[in-house]
Motif scaffolding. Structure first.
Motif, PDB file in Angstrom:
ATOM      1  N   ASN A  33       0.819  -1.215   0.000  1.00 44.38           N
ATOM      2  CA  ASN A  33       0.000   0.000   0.000  1.00 44.38           C
ATOM      3  C   ASN A  33       0.850   1.261   0.000  1.00 44.38           C
ATOM      4  N   LEU A  34       2.114   1.130   0.403  1.00 49.83           N
ATOM      5  CA  LEU A  34       3.011   2.279   0.441  1.00 49.83           C
ATOM      6  C   LEU A  34       4.039   2.231  -0.691  1.00 49.83           C
ATOM      7  N   GLY A  35       3.809   1.342  -1.667  1.00 54.11           N
ATOM      8  CA  GLY A  35       4.673   1.293  -2.836  1.00 54.11           C
ATOM      9  C   GLY A  35       5.899   0.426  -2.704  1.00 54.11           C
ATOM     10  N   VAL A  36       5.952  -0.401  -1.637  1.00 50.69           N
ATOM     11  CA  VAL A  36       7.076  -1.323  -1.443  1.00 50.69           C
ATOM     12  C   VAL A  36       6.599  -2.725  -1.789  1.00 50.69           C
ATOM     13  N   ASN A  37       7.140  -3.304  -2.839  1.00 55.27           N
ATOM     14  CA  ASN A  37       6.714  -4.634  -3.273  1.00 55.27           C
ATOM     15  C   ASN A  37       7.732  -5.684  -2.856  1.00 55.27           C
ATOM     16  N   ILE A  38       7.282  -6.619  -2.032  1.00 53.07           N
ATOM     17  CA  ILE A  38       8.143  -7.702  -1.566  1.00 53.07           C
ATOM     18  C   ILE A  38       7.265  -8.915  -1.295  1.00 53.07           C
ATOM     19  N   ILE A  39       7.773 -10.082  -1.577  1.00 51.75           N
ATOM     20  CA  ILE A  39       6.987 -11.315  -1.462  1.00 51.75           C
ATOM     21  C   ILE A  39       6.847 -11.720   0.003  1.00 51.75           C
ATOM     22  N   THR A  69       9.509   0.678  23.208  1.00 54.79           N
ATOM     23  CA  THR A  69       8.996  -0.517  22.533  1.00 54.79           C
ATOM     24  C   THR A  69       8.724  -0.226  21.061  1.00 54.79           C
ATOM     25  N   LYS A  70       8.194   0.939  20.774  1.00 55.29           N
ATOM     26  CA  LYS A  70       7.934   1.311  19.382  1.00 55.29           C
ATOM     27  C   LYS A  70       9.224   1.315  18.569  1.00 55.29           C
ATOM     28  N   GLU A  71      10.307   1.893  19.119  1.00 57.34           N
ATOM     29  CA  GLU A  71      11.588   1.923  18.415  1.00 57.34           C
ATOM     30  C   GLU A  71      12.119   0.514  18.191  1.00 57.34           C
ATOM     31  N   TRP A  72      11.927  -0.355  19.196  1.00 59.23           N
ATOM     32  CA  TRP A  72      12.385  -1.741  19.081  1.00 59.23           C
ATOM     33  C   TRP A  72      11.695  -2.428  17.914  1.00 59.23           C
ATOM     34  N   TRP A  73      10.366  -2.299  17.844  1.00 54.48           N
ATOM     35  CA  TRP A  73       9.602  -2.955  16.789  1.00 54.48           C
ATOM     36  C   TRP A  73       9.911  -2.357  15.423  1.00 54.48           C
ATOM     37  N   GLN A  74      10.058  -1.060  15.362  1.00 53.05           N
ATOM     38  CA  GLN A  74      10.360  -0.433  14.074  1.00 53.05           C
ATOM     39  C   GLN A  74      11.700  -0.917  13.527  1.00 53.05           C
ATOM     40  N   ASP A  75      12.683  -1.067  14.405  1.00 54.02           N
ATOM     41  CA  ASP A  75      13.983  -1.572  13.967  1.00 54.02           C
ATOM     42  C   ASP A  75      13.868  -3.016  13.508  1.00 54.02           C
ATOM     43  N   LEU A  76      13.119  -3.833  14.254  1.00 54.54           N
ATOM     44  CA  LEU A  76      12.924  -5.226  13.844  1.00 54.54           C
ATOM     45  C   LEU A  76      12.289  -5.306  12.466  1.00 54.54           C
ATOM     46  N   HIS A  94      10.721   3.013   7.043  1.00 54.41           N
ATOM     47  CA  HIS A  94      10.301   3.656   8.291  1.00 54.41           C
ATOM     48  C   HIS A  94       8.805   3.962   8.254  1.00 54.41           C
ATOM     49  N   ASP A  95       8.292   4.348   7.091  1.00 52.60           N
ATOM     50  CA  ASP A  95       6.852   4.570   6.960  1.00 52.60           C
ATOM     51  C   ASP A  95       6.084   3.265   7.121  1.00 52.60           C
ATOM     52  N   LEU A  99       3.393   2.313  10.249  1.00 51.38           N
ATOM     53  CA  LEU A  99       2.017   1.870  10.046  1.00 51.38           C
ATOM     54  C   LEU A  99       1.779   0.494  10.660  1.00 51.38           C
ATOM     55  N   LEU A 100       2.758  -0.406  10.517  1.00 50.51           N
ATOM     56  CA  LEU A 100       2.620  -1.735  11.126  1.00 50.51           C
ATOM     57  C   LEU A 100       2.551  -1.644  12.639  1.00 50.51           C
ATOM     58  N   TRP A 101       3.353  -0.790  13.218  1.00 54.73           N
ATOM     59  CA  TRP A 101       3.318  -0.597  14.671  1.00 54.73           C
ATOM     60  C   TRP A 101       1.909  -0.190  15.119  1.00 54.73           C
TER      61      TRP A 101
END
Length: 242
Positions: A33-39, A69-76, A94-95, A99-101
């Motif tokens: 949805n953000l223009g990143v295509n990955i399987i 915790t947010k920074e931890w998850w974003q890095d993961l 990062h975007d 959104l996933l967070w």
């Protein structure tokens, strides 16, 4: 013979709740949805190893390293994409991670494990005290509420609210002290051989290893598990503990 159990604690992830579809499918859909295509399958292939590496580097969601915790998850999340072969703009990741967070913090990307509601209802009606012992983060109570599970549990003990993670037995001692139960009248249910089986047993609790896939217990670990305490369906608990 097993003592009559008065307390049953549960792990959460892949025991009573699981991510809808899979982490890879969730991550891939949001990224698209953000223009990143990955399987999705490429993300799933690297997810577990990336998770374990991140937990080793920054246990307990990086609290001792000054991380939120947010920074931890974003890095993961960013690491999962990179390890799966993503070579695009990192600012887009990062975007995606932001959104996933928000989605996982809302608790809506989870679903109940089959028969979890029926099992928890029967155990509650039988007068057994129920609790959570989990390495989950601060979003757990909302996640339980969104998935209509919060009312089953008398208490929730997590890595986030204790500063202690399984397999440290201190997190189980904390749970027992909260409700005044002894190890001999308490049991834990979970899907991880080390965290959810060996650790509670090491302090005198009964442990049930939840393995909906029969191949989940193999090799050396198979010989260390009481075969009567391996369950492939949560409904089996009603027979074992009542």
């Amino acid at each position: 013979m097993m003592n009559r159990l008065r307390l049953l604690t549960f792990d959460v992830t892949n025991t009573i709740l699981k991510v809808k579809d899979s982490p890879g499918h969730q991550y891939s859909a949001v990224a698209k949805n953000l223009g990143v295509n990955i399987i999705a399958s490429d993300l799933d292939k690297v997810y577990d190893n990336t998770w374990h590496q991140k937990k080793q580097e920054h246990p307990n969601y990086g609290k001792d390293h000054g991380m939120t915790t947010k920074e931890w998850w974003q890095d993961l999340i960013c690491r999962v994409f990179v390890n799966a072969g993503y070579k695009g703009n990192l600012s887009l990741l990062h975007d995606v991670s932001d959104l996933l967070w928000k989605r996982f913090e809302d608790g809506t990307d989870w679903e109940a494990i089959p028969h979890s509601h029926e099992t928890l209802t029967a155990l509650k009606n039988a007068g057994i005290k129920l609790g959570i012992v989990s390495n989950f983060d601060e979003s757990l109570e909302k996640t339980l509420r969104v998935n209509k599970m919060d009312h089953y549990f008398d208490f929730v003990v997590t890595a986030a609210n204790t500063g202690t993670e399984k397999p440290d037995p201190a997190i189980f001692h904390r749970a027992l002290s909260m409700c005044g139960m002894s190890p001999s009248e308490s049991a834990h249910v979970g899907d991880d051989f080390s965290h959810d089986y060996l650790t509670p047993k090491s302090i005198g609790m009964t442990a049930f290893l939840f393995t909906p896939e029969s191949a989940a217990v193999t090799g050396e670990s198979l010989g260390r598990v009481d075969q009567g305490h391996i369950i492939s369906d949560l409904l089996d608990l009603n027979r074992l503990v009542q």
